[in-house]
Design an enzyme around this catalytic site. Sequence first.
Site, PDB file in Angstrom:
ATOM      1  N   GLN A  13      63.503  48.926   2.275  1.00 33.64           N
ATOM      2  CA  GLN A  13      64.376  48.794   3.461  1.00 33.64           C
ATOM      3  C   GLN A  13      63.998  47.570   4.302  1.00 33.64           C
ATOM      4  OE1 GLN A  13      65.517  51.899   6.824  1.00 33.64           O
ATOM      5  NE2 GLN A  13      63.497  51.060   7.283  1.00 33.64           N
ATOM      6  N   ASP A  14      62.739  47.495   4.712  1.00 37.20           N
ATOM      7  CA  ASP A  14      62.346  46.420   5.633  1.00 37.20           C
ATOM      8  C   ASP A  14      62.336  45.074   4.925  1.00 37.20           C
ATOM      9  OD1 ASP A  14      61.905  48.590   7.231  1.00 37.20           O
ATOM     10  OD2 ASP A  14      59.824  48.120   7.712  1.00 37.20           O
ATOM     11  N   THR A 126      51.287  51.410  10.687  1.00 37.65           N
ATOM     12  CA  THR A 126      52.223  52.500  10.969  1.00 37.65           C
ATOM     13  C   THR A 126      51.720  53.451  12.045  1.00 37.65           C
ATOM     14  OG1 THR A 126      53.127  54.535  10.005  1.00 37.65           O
ATOM     15  CG2 THR A 126      51.186  53.653   8.947  1.00 37.65           C
ATOM     16  N   GLU A 128      51.841  56.463  11.721  1.00 37.15           N
ATOM     17  CA  GLU A 128      51.172  57.575  11.021  1.00 37.15           C
ATOM     18  C   GLU A 128      49.651  57.489  11.177  1.00 37.15           C
ATOM     19  OE1 GLU A 128      52.258  60.406   8.920  1.00 37.15           O
ATOM     20  OE2 GLU A 128      53.851  60.018  10.347  1.00 37.15           O
ATOM     21  N   TYR A 150      48.560  59.057   3.040  1.00 32.30           N
ATOM     22  CA  TYR A 150      49.269  57.818   3.404  1.00 32.30           C
ATOM     23  C   TYR A 150      48.682  57.225   4.684  1.00 32.30           C
ATOM     24  CZ  TYR A 150      52.970  54.866   5.380  1.00 32.30           C
ATOM     25  OH  TYR A 150      53.666  53.832   5.960  1.00 32.30           O
ATOM     26  N   LYS A 154      46.754  53.645   5.023  1.00 36.50           N
ATOM     27  CA  LYS A 154      47.246  52.602   5.933  1.00 36.50           C
ATOM     28  C   LYS A 154      46.179  52.219   6.954  1.00 36.50           C
ATOM     29  CE  LYS A 154      51.558  51.379   5.012  1.00 36.50           C
ATOM     30  NZ  LYS A 154      51.983  50.001   4.797  1.00 36.50           N
TER      31      LYS A 154
HETATM   32  P1  NAP Z   1      60.184  51.355   1.372  1.00 39.96           P
HETATM   33  O1  NAP Z   1      61.667  51.273   1.560  1.00 39.96           O
HETATM   34  O2  NAP Z   1      59.595  52.591   0.780  1.00 39.96           O
HETATM   35  O3  NAP Z   1      59.765  50.077   0.470  1.00 39.96           O
HETATM   36  C1  NAP Z   1      58.512  50.016  -0.148  1.00 39.96           C
HETATM   37  C2  NAP Z   1      58.471  48.764  -1.003  1.00 39.96           C
HETATM   38  O4  NAP Z   1      57.164  48.694  -1.633  1.00 39.96           O
HETATM   39  C3  NAP Z   1      59.491  48.720  -2.144  1.00 39.96           C
HETATM   40  O5  NAP Z   1      59.998  47.417  -2.268  1.00 39.96           O
HETATM   41  C4  NAP Z   1      58.652  49.052  -3.370  1.00 39.96           C
HETATM   42  O6  NAP Z   1      59.154  48.510  -4.559  1.00 39.96           O
HETATM   43  C5  NAP Z   1      57.360  48.357  -3.005  1.00 39.96           C
HETATM   44  N1  NAP Z   1      56.235  48.818  -3.814  1.00 39.96           N
HETATM   45  C6  NAP Z   1      55.843  50.099  -4.057  1.00 39.96           C
HETATM   46  N2  NAP Z   1      54.784  50.126  -4.874  1.00 39.96           N
HETATM   47  C7  NAP Z   1      54.493  48.821  -5.172  1.00 39.96           C
HETATM   48  C8  NAP Z   1      53.515  48.202  -5.970  1.00 39.96           C
HETATM   49  N3  NAP Z   1      52.610  48.917  -6.647  1.00 39.96           N
HETATM   50  N4  NAP Z   1      53.503  46.867  -6.045  1.00 39.96           N
HETATM   51  C9  NAP Z   1      54.424  46.108  -5.371  1.00 39.96           C
HETATM   52  N5  NAP Z   1      55.390  46.647  -4.591  1.00 39.96           N
HETATM   53  C10 NAP Z   1      55.411  47.999  -4.498  1.00 39.96           C
HETATM   54  O7  NAP Z   1      59.437  51.110   2.751  1.00 39.96           O
HETATM   55  P2  NAP Z   1      59.999  50.510   4.139  1.00 39.96           P
HETATM   56  O8  NAP Z   1      60.569  51.614   4.938  1.00 39.96           O
HETATM   57  O9  NAP Z   1      60.785  49.299   3.845  1.00 39.96           O
HETATM   58  O10 NAP Z   1      58.638  50.105   4.863  1.00 39.96           O
HETATM   59  C11 NAP Z   1      58.059  48.813   4.667  1.00 39.96           C
HETATM   60  C12 NAP Z   1      56.578  48.899   4.956  1.00 39.96           C
HETATM   61  O11 NAP Z   1      56.381  49.328   6.293  1.00 39.96           O
HETATM   62  C13 NAP Z   1      55.810  49.888   4.096  1.00 39.96           C
HETATM   63  O12 NAP Z   1      54.516  49.366   3.907  1.00 39.96           O
HETATM   64  C14 NAP Z   1      55.743  51.129   4.958  1.00 39.96           C
HETATM   65  O13 NAP Z   1      54.624  51.905   4.602  1.00 39.96           O
HETATM   66  C15 NAP Z   1      55.603  50.517   6.329  1.00 39.96           C
HETATM   67  N6  NAP Z   1      56.136  51.269   7.453  1.00 39.96           N
HETATM   68  C16 NAP Z   1      57.391  51.775   7.420  1.00 39.96           C
HETATM   69  C17 NAP Z   1      57.897  52.432   8.517  1.00 39.96           C
HETATM   70  C18 NAP Z   1      59.296  52.980   8.546  1.00 39.96           C
HETATM   71  O14 NAP Z   1      59.596  53.812   9.400  1.00 39.96           O
HETATM   72  N7  NAP Z   1      60.192  52.514   7.673  1.00 39.96           N
HETATM   73  C19 NAP Z   1      57.103  52.565   9.669  1.00 39.96           C
HETATM   74  C20 NAP Z   1      55.836  52.013   9.678  1.00 39.96           C
HETATM   75  C21 NAP Z   1      55.362  51.352   8.569  1.00 39.96           C
HETATM   76  P3  NAP Z   1      60.145  49.329  -5.539  1.00 39.96           P
HETATM   77  O15 NAP Z   1      61.494  49.226  -4.908  1.00 39.96           O
HETATM   78  O16 NAP Z   1      60.040  48.602  -6.815  1.00 39.96           O
HETATM   79  O17 NAP Z   1      59.609  50.729  -5.614  1.00 39.96           O
HETATM   80  O1  F7E Z   2      59.770  62.582   8.169  1.00 37.18           O
HETATM   81  C1  F7E Z   2      60.195  66.071   9.117  1.00 37.18           C
HETATM   82  C2  F7E Z   2      58.882  65.645   8.503  1.00 37.18           C
HETATM   83  O2  F7E Z   2      59.800  61.582   5.892  1.00 37.18           O
HETATM   84  C3  F7E Z   2      59.952  62.618   9.563  1.00 37.18           C
HETATM   85  C4  F7E Z   2      57.743  56.638   6.729  1.00 37.18           C
HETATM   86  O3  F7E Z   2      58.577  55.517   6.818  1.00 37.18           O
HETATM   87  O4  F7E Z   2      57.677  56.869   9.129  1.00 37.18           O
HETATM   88  C5  F7E Z   2      57.999  57.553   7.926  1.00 37.18           C
HETATM   89  O5  F7E Z   2      57.188  58.707   7.783  1.00 37.18           O
HETATM   90  C6  F7E Z   2      59.707  64.040  10.068  1.00 37.18           C
HETATM   91  C7  F7E Z   2      58.414  64.666   9.559  1.00 37.18           C
HETATM   92  O6  F7E Z   2      59.194  60.159   7.905  1.00 37.18           O
HETATM   93  C8  F7E Z   2      62.322  67.113   6.383  1.00 37.18           C
HETATM   94  O7  F7E Z   2      58.031  66.767   8.302  1.00 37.18           O
HETATM   95  C9  F7E Z   2      61.719  67.898   8.314  1.00 37.18           C
HETATM   96  O8  F7E Z   2      57.799  65.361  10.607  1.00 37.18           O
HETATM   97  O9  F7E Z   2      61.498  60.815   7.604  1.00 37.18           O
HETATM   98  P1  F7E Z   2      60.135  61.276   7.301  1.00 37.18           P
HETATM   99  P2  F7E Z   2      57.639  60.154   8.296  1.00 37.18           P
HETATM  100  O10 F7E Z   2      56.865  61.153   7.534  1.00 37.18           O
HETATM  101  O11 F7E Z   2      57.557  60.205   9.782  1.00 37.18           O
HETATM  102  C10 F7E Z   2      56.313  56.432   9.229  1.00 37.18           C
HETATM  103  C11 F7E Z   2      56.156  55.722  10.547  1.00 37.18           C
HETATM  104  C12 F7E Z   2      55.858  55.672   8.043  1.00 37.18           C
HETATM  105  O12 F7E Z   2      55.019  54.794   8.150  1.00 37.18           O
HETATM  106  C13 F7E Z   2      56.277  56.195   6.712  1.00 37.18           C
HETATM  107  O13 F7E Z   2      56.144  55.187   5.719  1.00 37.18           O
HETATM  108  O14 F7E Z   2      60.753  64.862   9.591  1.00 37.18           O
HETATM  109  N1  F7E Z   2      61.121  66.689   8.154  1.00 37.18           N
HETATM  110  N2  F7E Z   2      62.454  68.185   7.226  1.00 37.18           N
HETATM  111  C14 F7E Z   2      61.480  66.193   6.982  1.00 37.18           C
HETATM  112  N3  F7E Z   2      61.180  65.009   6.390  1.00 37.18           N
HETATM  113  C15 F7E Z   2      61.709  64.763   5.176  1.00 37.18           C
HETATM  114  N4  F7E Z   2      61.444  63.583   4.573  1.00 37.18           N
HETATM  115  N5  F7E Z   2      62.531  65.664   4.547  1.00 37.18           N
HETATM  116  C16 F7E Z   2      62.866  66.863   5.101  1.00 37.18           C
HETATM  117  O15 F7E Z   2      63.584  67.660   4.518  1.00 37.18           O
END
Ligand code: NAP
Ligand code: F7E
Length: 324
Positions: A13-14, A126, A128, A150, A154
């Site tokens: 996504q990002d 993050t 988290e 996770y 991180k």
């Molecule tokens: P995402 O959609 O899950 O994307 C993860 C990316 O990592 C994908 O491009 C995936 O590639 C790649 N990847 C996974 N395993 C890999 C490996 N072994 N080698 C190289 N690339 C690999 O995550 P996102 O939501 O865009 O988040 C981007 C970053 O910000 C992540 O590090 C996430 O943990 C962090 N983050 C996200 C959030 C959030 O709310 N979205 C918040 C805080 C931090 P494939 O497509 O090939 O699997």
């Molecule tokens: O869950 C609750 C679940 O999986 C949010 C990642 O991008 O943000 C993300 O992590 C909340 C949690 O995100 C369901 O238990 C309830 O409390 O959307 P989530 P996450 O775990 O907060 C952080 C900042 C990152 O860094 C991570 O990479 O929602 N929840 N019911 C559920 N969650 C999911 N997935 N599915 C359910 O059915």
Amino acid sequence: MNKRALITGITGQDGAYLAKLLLKKGYTVYGLHARRASDTLWRLRELDILDRVSLLEGDLTDLSSVIRSMHASEADEVYNLGAQSFVATSWMQPVLTGYVTGLGAVNMLEALRLTNPSARFYQASTSEMFGLVQSPVQSESTPFYPRSPYGAAKLYAHWMTVNYRESFGIHASSGILFNHESPLRGIEFVTRKVTDAVARIKLGKEKQLRLGNIDAKRDWGYADDYVQAMWLMLQQATPDDYVIATGRTTTVREMCQIAFDYVGLDYEKFVVVDPKYFRPAEVDILLGDPRKAKTNLNWEAHTTLEQLIKMMVDADLRRVDRGE
Ligand code: NAP
Ligand code: F7E
């Protein structure tokens, strides 16, 4: 001279939104692309940028491919967004999560230090890492207490980023981003799971939505706003760590209500709590304090949760209507 950027996680996504932002700014954009059996390029296609980025084959756990990508890109800026990022999966695959999400960042830092130490580095940290929160509002000075493999992986990557900055003088910054979502969010994350289900229920393709802990609270923002903050961090004279958040927290239950209300449905008639989705340990509440980002980067979130959910439901209605 145009700047050059290398993005790991470019297919996520990002990564997709950041690539689009950097292309708009005139960067030459490279992406580390892990080989997969199935198609992972749909986000780059949806943003219409697939043919404008250069994909370099490699994997975060494979140091030699990471070094090759660093040589090939000659990047001025390196954004490490690649990760096993789904919290629930991190209990099922804790070792893999440690390799990719934790050690993967160290592979990037090592490759950068050895090949191109003047490049600027962004680490995707993050909220988290705050896990069992030690303060009702979390800022850069709040102690960490990760609650999942996770979060722990991180936190290791975060401290290694700080360490490479302090040990080797690398311009390495860490963005402590709170949850951010978009129409390009993976379907396993709760907002997208909800907006996809709302679209299916509205169009008569599904009858219910099974969720886990709907009392959990999150500080949800829009991914396209948040990638701006990543870029801004690397434009500063001094590297640093920043909380990126909206400053508003909402329960999963309220988020469901917003999504169902938008299409004129009552969420209580469709949402079923299923303990199958409960996690071994939960992060009950996250609420970020983004004041440092506002002061130093002049960054703030522009999109409300209501606007974000509307955008996501609309995109899912179109997808479901097309039969996707
Ligand atoms: P995402 O959609 O899950 O994307 C993860 C990316 O990592 C994908 O491009 C995936 O590639 C790649 N990847 C996974 N395993 C890999 C490996 N072994 N080698 C190289 N690339 C690999 O995550 P996102 O939501 O865009 O988040 C981007 C970053 O910000 C992540 O590090 C996430 O943990 C962090 N983050 C996200 C959030 C959030 O709310 N979205 C918040 C805080 C931090 P494939 O497509 O090939 O699997
Ligand atoms: O869950 C609750 C679940 O999986 C949010 C990642 O991008 O943000 C993300 O992590 C909340 C949690 O995100 C369901 O238990 C309830 O409390 O959307 P989530 P996450 O775990 O907060 C952080 C900042 C990152 O860094 C991570 O990479 O929602 N929840 N019911 C559920 N969650 C999911 N997935 N599915 C359910 O059915």
